[in-house]
Design a protein around this motif. Structure first.
Motif, PDB file in Angstrom:
ATOM      1  N   LEU A  72       0.931  -1.138   0.047  1.00  0.00           N
ATOM      2  CA  LEU A  72       0.034  -0.077   0.019  1.00  0.00           C
ATOM      3  C   LEU A  72       0.883   1.293   0.071  1.00  0.00           C
ATOM      4  N   LEU A  73       0.370   2.246  -0.677  1.00  0.00           N
ATOM      5  CA  LEU A  73       0.739   3.530  -0.517  1.00  0.00           C
ATOM      6  C   LEU A  73      -0.238   4.521   0.391  1.00  0.00           C
ATOM      7  N   HIS A  74      -0.069   5.218   1.132  1.00  0.00           N
ATOM      8  CA  HIS A  74      -0.917   5.986   1.918  1.00  0.00           C
ATOM      9  C   HIS A  74      -0.568   7.418   1.461  1.00  0.00           C
ATOM     10  N   HIS A  75      -1.563   8.098   0.818  1.00  0.00           N
ATOM     11  CA  HIS A  75      -1.270   9.283   0.048  1.00  0.00           C
ATOM     12  C   HIS A  75      -2.599  10.127   0.551  1.00  0.00           C
ATOM     13  N   SER A  76      -2.538  11.528   0.228  1.00  0.00           N
ATOM     14  CA  SER A  76      -3.642  12.274   0.509  1.00  0.00           C
ATOM     15  C   SER A  76      -3.768  13.039  -0.838  1.00  0.00           C
ATOM     16  N   VAL A  77      -5.037  13.392  -1.156  1.00  0.00           N
ATOM     17  CA  VAL A  77      -5.634  14.033  -2.355  1.00  0.00           C
ATOM     18  C   VAL A  77      -6.369  15.215  -2.185  1.00  0.00           C
ATOM     19  N   GLY A  78      -6.075  16.135  -3.161  1.00  0.00           N
ATOM     20  CA  GLY A  78      -6.906  17.489  -3.157  1.00  0.00           C
ATOM     21  C   GLY A  78      -5.769  18.659  -2.653  1.00  0.00           C
ATOM     22  N   ILE A 108      -7.821  14.766   1.647  1.00  0.00           N
ATOM     23  CA  ILE A 108      -8.539  13.537   2.051  1.00  0.00           C
ATOM     24  C   ILE A 108      -7.489  12.389   2.098  1.00  0.00           C
ATOM     25  N   ASP A 109      -7.191  11.950   3.188  1.00  0.00           N
ATOM     26  CA  ASP A 109      -6.309  10.664   3.476  1.00  0.00           C
ATOM     27  C   ASP A 109      -6.821   9.535   2.880  1.00  0.00           C
ATOM     28  N   HIS A 159      -7.778   4.371  -4.315  1.00  0.00           N
ATOM     29  CA  HIS A 159      -9.022   4.991  -3.588  1.00  0.00           C
ATOM     30  C   HIS A 159      -9.161   6.527  -3.303  1.00  0.00           C
ATOM     31  N   GLY A 160     -10.377   6.895  -3.620  1.00  0.00           N
ATOM     32  CA  GLY A 160     -10.429   8.224  -3.785  1.00  0.00           C
ATOM     33  C   GLY A 160     -11.628   8.692  -2.978  1.00  0.00           C
ATOM     34  N   TRP A 161     -12.317   8.354  -1.971  1.00  0.00           N
ATOM     35  CA  TRP A 161     -13.471   8.745  -1.405  1.00  0.00           C
ATOM     36  C   TRP A 161     -13.385  10.210  -1.423  1.00  0.00           C
ATOM     37  N   PRO A 162     -14.425  10.855  -1.603  1.00  0.00           N
ATOM     38  CA  PRO A 162     -16.040   9.978  -1.812  1.00  0.00           C
ATOM     39  C   PRO A 162     -16.411   9.694  -3.018  1.00  0.00           C
ATOM     40  N   ALA A 163     -15.391   9.783  -4.282  1.00  0.00           N
ATOM     41  CA  ALA A 163     -15.786   9.449  -5.494  1.00  0.00           C
ATOM     42  C   ALA A 163     -15.800   7.954  -5.743  1.00  0.00           C
ATOM     43  N   GLY A 164     -14.863   7.243  -4.675  1.00  0.00           N
ATOM     44  CA  GLY A 164     -15.063   5.746  -4.648  1.00  0.00           C
ATOM     45  C   GLY A 164     -13.485   5.145  -4.917  1.00  0.00           C
ATOM     46  N   ALA A 165     -13.521   4.054  -5.863  1.00  0.00           N
ATOM     47  CA  ALA A 165     -12.163   3.486  -6.212  1.00  0.00           C
ATOM     48  C   ALA A 165     -11.948   3.199  -7.803  1.00  0.00           C
ATOM     49  N   ALA A 191     -13.295   3.918 -13.299  1.00  0.00           N
ATOM     50  CA  ALA A 191     -13.880   3.664 -11.931  1.00  0.00           C
ATOM     51  C   ALA A 191     -14.382   2.156 -11.711  1.00  0.00           C
ATOM     52  N   VAL A 192     -14.403   1.618 -10.555  1.00  0.00           N
ATOM     53  CA  VAL A 192     -14.654   0.384 -10.168  1.00  0.00           C
ATOM     54  C   VAL A 192     -15.659   0.181  -9.036  1.00  0.00           C
ATOM     55  N   GLU A 193     -15.704   1.406  -8.197  1.00  0.00           N
ATOM     56  CA  GLU A 193     -16.269   1.351  -6.857  1.00  0.00           C
ATOM     57  C   GLU A 193     -16.823   2.704  -6.648  1.00  0.00           C
ATOM     58  N   GLY A 194     -17.931   2.907  -6.013  1.00  0.00           N
ATOM     59  CA  GLY A 194     -18.583   4.074  -5.536  1.00  0.00           C
ATOM     60  C   GLY A 194     -19.070   4.803  -6.666  1.00  0.00           C
TER      61      GLY A 194
END
Length: 152
Positions: free
Chosen positions: A55-61, A67-68, A87-93, A115-118
């Motif tokens: 895993l990579l733990h990143h933040s977006v925005g 968003i972590d 993963h990019g919640w709230p959009a999904g994955a 997109a595959v989820e959300g």
């Protein structure tokens, strides 16, 4: 070619770098925000990166609206391909496949994503393509610059 690969939105770019130069950038998880459009910072990189399941733990925005989130390696072939679930919640994955194909002294990079989820899966494919393709063109441009710079 898998069903995902047939349906995913695909962009390609030729770079003046070897597959090993590109793989060196992809293998350094701390460089993720340098080439992934939207990734703002790294919080942690699994020491096993880029092995399957790491895993990579990143933040977006943009600060202060960050968003972590995380990206997970689904599969990889060194110097050939890296398949991620980003993963990019709230959009999904999204599922993302980065392919490296040797071409003479350089290589052809291709990113396939969808997109595959959300909630993003509810957006019609042409509308998703309107945001995914330009973002991934820029990601390939950045990845190419990093790999080409490493080659020098």
């Amino acid at each position: 070619m898998s069903d995902f690969e047939k349906k995913a939105i695909s962009v390609s770019r030729e770079v003046d770098a070897s597959p090993s130069d590109v793989w060196a950038v992809l293998s350094d998880g701390w460089l993720y925000p340098c080439w992934v459009v939207g990734a703002a910072r790294m919080r942690d990189v699994d020491p096993r990166w880029p092995e399957r399941g790491s895993l990579l733990h990143h933040s977006v925005g943009n600060w202060p609206f960050l968003i972590d989130d995380k990206s997970e390696v689904l599969d990889m072939v060194p110097e050939r391909s890296l398949r991620l679930r980003a993963h990019g919640w709230p959009a999904g994955a999204a599922e993302v496949l980065i392919e490296i194909e040797e071409q003479g002294d350089g290589c052809l990079l291709t990113i396939r994503e969808d997109a595959v989820e959300g909630p993003a899966t509810l957006v019609p494919r042409p509308a998703r393509q309107g945001t995914i393709a330009p973002r991934n063109r820029e990601a390939l441009r950045r990845l190419g610059f990093l790999a080409e710079g490493r080659r020098r």
